[in-house]
Motif scaffolding. Structure first.
Motif, PDB file in Angstrom:
ATOM      1  N   PRO A  48      21.468  13.814   3.640  1.00 17.53           N
ATOM      2  CA  PRO A  48      20.153  13.381   4.116  1.00 17.53           C
ATOM      3  C   PRO A  48      19.256  12.795   3.025  1.00 17.53           C
ATOM      4  N   TYR A  49      19.335  13.313   1.803  1.00 18.71           N
ATOM      5  CA  TYR A  49      18.398  12.855   0.769  1.00 18.71           C
ATOM      6  C   TYR A  49      18.565  11.372   0.443  1.00 18.71           C
ATOM      7  N   MET A  50      19.727  10.797   0.805  1.00 18.72           N
ATOM      8  CA  MET A  50      19.944   9.369   0.536  1.00 18.72           C
ATOM      9  C   MET A  50      18.925   8.503   1.272  1.00 18.72           C
ATOM     10  N   ARG A  51      18.360   9.060   2.359  1.00 18.80           N
ATOM     11  CA  ARG A  51      17.330   8.331   3.126  1.00 18.80           C
ATOM     12  C   ARG A  51      16.027   8.207   2.336  1.00 18.80           C
ATOM     13  N   VAL A  52      15.756   9.153   1.443  1.00 19.38           N
ATOM     14  CA  VAL A  52      14.454   9.189   0.767  1.00 19.38           C
ATOM     15  C   VAL A  52      14.549   8.991  -0.746  1.00 19.38           C
ATOM     16  N   PHE A  53      15.757   8.857  -1.243  1.00 19.78           N
ATOM     17  CA  PHE A  53      15.899   8.685  -2.692  1.00 19.78           C
ATOM     18  C   PHE A  53      15.267   7.347  -3.094  1.00 19.78           C
ATOM     19  N   PRO A  54      14.478   7.345  -4.181  1.00 14.39           N
ATOM     20  CA  PRO A  54      13.707   6.132  -4.498  1.00 14.39           C
ATOM     21  C   PRO A  54      14.549   4.969  -5.044  1.00 14.39           C
ATOM     22  N   LYS A  55      14.005   3.765  -4.872  1.00 15.74           N
ATOM     23  CA  LYS A  55      14.448   2.522  -5.540  1.00 15.74           C
ATOM     24  C   LYS A  55      15.939   2.246  -5.438  1.00 15.74           C
ATOM     25  N   TYR A 104      20.074   9.073 -12.484  1.00 17.14           N
ATOM     26  CA  TYR A 104      19.456  10.326 -12.959  1.00 17.14           C
ATOM     27  C   TYR A 104      17.943  10.378 -12.715  1.00 17.14           C
ATOM     28  N   VAL A 105      17.498  11.475 -12.110  1.00 18.55           N
ATOM     29  CA  VAL A 105      16.074  11.815 -12.022  1.00 18.55           C
ATOM     30  C   VAL A 105      15.987  13.288 -12.420  1.00 18.55           C
ATOM     31  N   THR A 106      15.110  13.599 -13.395  1.00 15.82           N
ATOM     32  CA  THR A 106      15.031  14.968 -13.915  1.00 15.82           C
ATOM     33  C   THR A 106      14.978  16.001 -12.796  1.00 15.82           C
ATOM     34  N   ARG A 107      15.748  17.042 -12.914  1.00 10.16           N
ATOM     35  CA  ARG A 107      15.843  18.173 -11.983  1.00 10.16           C
ATOM     36  C   ARG A 107      16.515  17.830 -10.657  1.00 10.16           C
ATOM     37  N   PHE A 108      16.568  16.532 -10.288  1.00 12.17           N
ATOM     38  CA  PHE A 108      17.063  16.189  -8.953  1.00 12.17           C
ATOM     39  C   PHE A 108      18.519  15.767  -8.919  1.00 12.17           C
ATOM     40  N   THR A 109      19.066  15.382 -10.055  1.00 14.01           N
ATOM     41  CA  THR A 109      20.451  14.889 -10.061  1.00 14.01           C
ATOM     42  C   THR A 109      21.162  15.419 -11.298  1.00 14.01           C
ATOM     43  N   PRO A 110      22.507  15.358 -11.310  1.00 13.84           N
ATOM     44  CA  PRO A 110      23.201  15.721 -12.546  1.00 13.84           C
ATOM     45  C   PRO A 110      22.843  14.720 -13.649  1.00 13.84           C
ATOM     46  N   GLY A 133      30.232  22.300  -3.268  1.00 17.00           N
ATOM     47  CA  GLY A 133      29.497  21.257  -3.988  1.00 17.00           C
ATOM     48  C   GLY A 133      28.001  21.421  -3.781  1.00 17.00           C
ATOM     49  N   MET A 134      27.299  20.321  -3.869  1.00 18.04           N
ATOM     50  CA  MET A 134      25.838  20.345  -3.831  1.00 18.04           C
ATOM     51  C   MET A 134      25.277  21.090  -2.607  1.00 18.04           C
ATOM     52  N   PRO A 135      25.752  20.808  -1.375  1.00 16.99           N
ATOM     53  CA  PRO A 135      25.155  21.517  -0.224  1.00 16.99           C
ATOM     54  C   PRO A 135      25.429  23.026  -0.233  1.00 16.99           C
ATOM     55  N   CYS A 247      11.801  26.379   1.387  1.00 15.47           N
ATOM     56  CA  CYS A 247      11.621  24.989   1.832  1.00 15.47           C
ATOM     57  C   CYS A 247      12.717  24.147   1.207  1.00 15.47           C
ATOM     58  N   CYS A 248      13.760  23.899   1.987  1.00 14.75           N
ATOM     59  CA  CYS A 248      14.930  23.201   1.439  1.00 14.75           C
ATOM     60  C   CYS A 248      14.895  21.713   1.759  1.00 14.75           C
ATOM     61  N   GLY A 249      14.477  21.360   2.956  1.00 12.05           N
ATOM     62  CA  GLY A 249      14.444  19.945   3.322  1.00 12.05           C
ATOM     63  C   GLY A 249      13.557  19.725   4.524  1.00 12.05           C
ATOM     64  N   GLN A 250      13.198  18.463   4.747  1.00 13.00           N
ATOM     65  CA  GLN A 250      12.288  18.129   5.858  1.00 13.00           C
ATOM     66  C   GLN A 250      12.878  16.997   6.690  1.00 13.00           C
ATOM     67  N   ARG A 253      11.171  14.668   9.125  1.00 13.18           N
ATOM     68  CA  ARG A 253      10.142  13.743   8.650  1.00 13.18           C
ATOM     69  C   ARG A 253      10.685  12.543   7.872  1.00 13.18           C
ATOM     70  N   TYR A 254      12.009  12.508   7.621  1.00 12.04           N
ATOM     71  CA  TYR A 254      12.524  11.461   6.715  1.00 12.04           C
ATOM     72  C   TYR A 254      12.411  10.051   7.281  1.00 12.04           C
ATOM     73  N   ASN A 255      12.427   9.929   8.619  1.00 13.37           N
ATOM     74  CA  ASN A 255      12.404   8.583   9.206  1.00 13.37           C
ATOM     75  C   ASN A 255      10.997   8.135   9.595  1.00 13.37           C
ATOM     76  N   ILE A 279      13.299  24.556  -3.270  1.00 16.57           N
ATOM     77  CA  ILE A 279      14.578  24.695  -3.977  1.00 16.57           C
ATOM     78  C   ILE A 279      15.043  23.302  -4.384  1.00 16.57           C
ATOM     79  N   MET A 280      15.431  23.147  -5.624  1.00 18.32           N
ATOM     80  CA  MET A 280      16.113  21.934  -6.082  1.00 18.32           C
ATOM     81  C   MET A 280      17.364  22.417  -6.799  1.00 18.32           C
ATOM     82  N   VAL A 281      18.489  22.138  -6.197  1.00 21.59           N
ATOM     83  CA  VAL A 281      19.718  22.838  -6.584  1.00 21.59           C
ATOM     84  C   VAL A 281      20.121  22.592  -8.039  1.00 21.59           C
ATOM     85  N   TYR A 282      19.809  21.409  -8.578  1.00 25.06           N
ATOM     86  CA  TYR A 282      20.247  21.154  -9.963  1.00 25.06           C
ATOM     87  C   TYR A 282      19.430  21.937 -11.002  1.00 25.06           C
ATOM     88  N   SER A 283      18.376  22.631 -10.562  1.00 19.97           N
ATOM     89  CA  SER A 283      17.688  23.557 -11.470  1.00 19.97           C
ATOM     90  C   SER A 283      18.580  24.748 -11.805  1.00 19.97           C
TER      91      SER A 283
HETATM   92  C1  LIG Z   1      12.165  13.980  -1.560  1.00 18.82           C
HETATM   93  C2  LIG Z   1      12.937  14.593  -0.427  1.00 18.82           C
HETATM   94  C3  LIG Z   1      14.032  15.497  -0.893  1.00 18.82           C
HETATM   95  C4  LIG Z   1      14.605  16.186   0.266  1.00 18.82           C
HETATM   96  C5  LIG Z   1      15.378  17.424  -0.018  1.00 18.82           C
HETATM   97  C6  LIG Z   1      16.749  17.095  -0.445  1.00 18.82           C
HETATM   98  O1  LIG Z   1      17.607  16.787   0.362  1.00 18.82           O
HETATM   99  C7  LIG Z   1      16.998  17.154  -1.831  1.00 18.82           C
HETATM  100  C8  LIG Z   1      18.187  16.878  -2.326  1.00 18.82           C
HETATM  101  C9  LIG Z   1      18.425  16.817  -3.764  1.00 18.82           C
HETATM  102  C10 LIG Z   1      18.561  15.375  -4.129  1.00 18.82           C
HETATM  103  C11 LIG Z   1      17.340  14.811  -4.784  1.00 18.82           C
HETATM  104  C12 LIG Z   1      16.602  14.078  -3.745  1.00 18.82           C
HETATM  105  C13 LIG Z   1      15.450  13.406  -3.896  1.00 18.82           C
HETATM  106  C14 LIG Z   1      14.756  13.279  -5.161  1.00 18.82           C
HETATM  107  C15 LIG Z   1      13.514  12.513  -5.022  1.00 18.82           C
HETATM  108  C16 LIG Z   1      13.001  12.223  -6.381  1.00 18.82           C
HETATM  109  C17 LIG Z   1      11.677  11.568  -6.367  1.00 18.82           C
HETATM  110  O2  LIG Z   1      11.327  11.013  -7.398  1.00 18.82           O
HETATM  111  O3  LIG Z   1      10.973  11.598  -5.346  1.00 18.82           O
HETATM  112  C18 LIG Z   1      19.885  15.185  -4.806  1.00 18.82           C
HETATM  113  O4  LIG Z   1      19.883  15.096  -6.151  1.00 18.82           O
HETATM  114  C19 LIG Z   1      20.704  16.339  -4.316  1.00 18.82           C
HETATM  115  C20 LIG Z   1      19.755  17.454  -4.085  1.00 18.82           C
HETATM  116  O5  LIG Z   1      19.625  18.239  -5.214  1.00 18.82           O
END
Ligand SMILES: CCCCCC(=O)/C=C/[C@@H]1[C@@H](C/C=C\CCCC(=O)O)[C@@H](O)C[C@H]1O
Ligand SMILES: NC(=O)C1=CN([C@@H]2O[C@H](COP(=O)(O)OP(=O)(O)OC[C@H]3O[C@@H](n4cnc5c(N)ncnc54)[C@H](OP(=O)(O)O)[C@@H]3O)[C@@H](O)[C@H]2O)C=CC1
Length: 337
Positions: A48-55, A104-110, A133-135, A247-250, A253-255, A279-283
């Protein structure tokens, strides 16, 4: 010369995602330099996060894949080795195994593009994109660290038949909780009952507040929130004193870009002394090995049952992605390249 196929995102997402958000293109790959490898996708994930991942416009959407090394100028990564790589929606990729992750985005990706697959025994490779894996790790850390379950707790999970929710519910049973799940069709409801959920309801037919009155008249101790929006606010109102919400995901609201339902949630949190955490799993990257060993052990013991819906063929990636929002299929969605 090697030609790779890759999906690119043609335009920014607006509202519901459609197939014309994506285009399949070909790309000539460069010859391998010293230290580089060529990998070929075996399984790719859609999440699902692929819908909201930036840029991502004009780029290949973010995504991990399980891939095989098919050519190598790196002794540590010989031909045949299996790796987990965050290279986007591509079937073949040249990379340096030590390179930084372009997404890479800090805390959000490997931090690194390539991750070694964990050594947890003989399991199907696709599970490294789901329960191993991640989920799966999100379910593990989100539930155990943020919901802090105790035996006898009443736990509610939304999107319970999904990749994260189905693992949360099963871990909650392992921990001695009473588990309520919601999902959007009968097939999912029947499956959730078969894997041990105590109560399951279709949130499209029964409002969550009514389901809570029926199945949890004394309140909810832990809520694992995968959907956000109005549903989450309704559950917040029904949390018992000292309740915990992860609060894991929304996904509800993504669409949409419209403002969400408004309410003085802070008062509810205060008066009931609730703990509400994200929760951000890569933490938890440092703790992945132990968690994966425990998840693998539960699978071996039959306490955790993985489920996947597999789309056949690299060309099916956008269809698999759209399925997340259609919501008909259960378990982890993966694409077999
Ligand atoms: C911003 C909505 C995130 C929704 C929750 C989710 O599915 C998270 C998954 C992370 C994901 C990172 C996703 C979005 C980062 C947005 C960064 C920003 O600058 O807004 C991915 O890395 C796998 C899960 O850890
Ligand atoms: N914080 C983190 O680190 C992470 C967060 N997440 C989040 O966890 C949640 C679950 O992810 P995952 O298990 O991979 O996805 P799922 O496998 O649960 O797939 C999506 C499911 O969500 C439900 N859904 C789809 N659209 C809506 C909608 N508009 N309203 C309500 N439900 C909807 C559907 O199930 P149904 O309608 O049948 O319930 C659908 O099958 C997502 O919100 C995701 O973003 C995921 C991984 C990491």
């Amino acid at each position: 010369m090697v030609v790779a196929r890759k999906w690119i995102q043609t335009k920014a997402f607006e509202g519901a995602v459609s197939l014309d958000n994506f285009q399949l293109v070909e790309e000539e790959l460069p010859a391998l330099k010293a230290g580089e490898i060529l990998i070929e996708a075996l399984y790719l994930t859609v999440d699902p996060y692929m819908r909201v991942f930036p840029k991502q416009v004009d780029k290949s959407p973010i995504g991990q894949q399980i891939a095989k090394v098919v050519d190598s100028k790196n002794d540590k990564f010989p031909i045949g080795k299996i790796v987990l790589a965050m290279v986007g929606w591509r079937d073949k990729t040249v990379l340096d195994p030590d390179q930084d992750n372009p997404y890479y985005v800090t805390r959000f990706t490997p931090k690194k593009t390539l991750v070694e697959i964990p050594n947890v025994g003989d399991v199907p490779y696709s599970l490294y994109l789901g329960i191993l894996g991640m989920p799966g790790l999100t379910a593990y850390f989100g539930f155990l660290e943020k919901c802090r379950p105790k035996p006898g707790d009443v736990v509610l999970v939304s999107a319970a038949a999904g990749a994260v929710g189905s693992v949360v519910g099963q871990i909650a049973k392992i921990k001695g909780c009473t588990v309520i799940g919601s999902a959007g069709n009968k097939e999912k409801i029947d499956w959730l009952k078969s894997i041990g959920f105590d109560y399951v309801f279709n949130y499209k037919e029964t409002a969550v507040e009514d389901a809570i009155k029926t199945f949890a008249p004394n309140g909810i101790d832990c809520y694992f929130d995968n959907v956000g929006g109005e549903y989450a606010l309704k559950v917040l109102d029904a949390l018992s004193p000292y309740g915990r919400m992860c609060c894991c995901g929304q996904i509800s609201r993504y669409n949409t870009t419209e403002a969400g339902p408004e309410k003085d949630v802070i008062h509810t949190i205060m008066i009931n002394e609730l703990s509400v955490s994200g929760i951000m799993v890569y933490s938890y990257t440092h703790a992945f090995p132990n968690a994966l060993a425990e998840i693998a052990q539960w699978i071996k013991e039959g306490k955790l049952k993985p489920k996947e819906t597999v789309f056949d063929g690299f060309t099916k990636l956008p269809d698999a992605f759209l399925e997340i929002f259609k919501g008909t299929a259960s378990g982890k969605l993966v694409v077999k390249a």
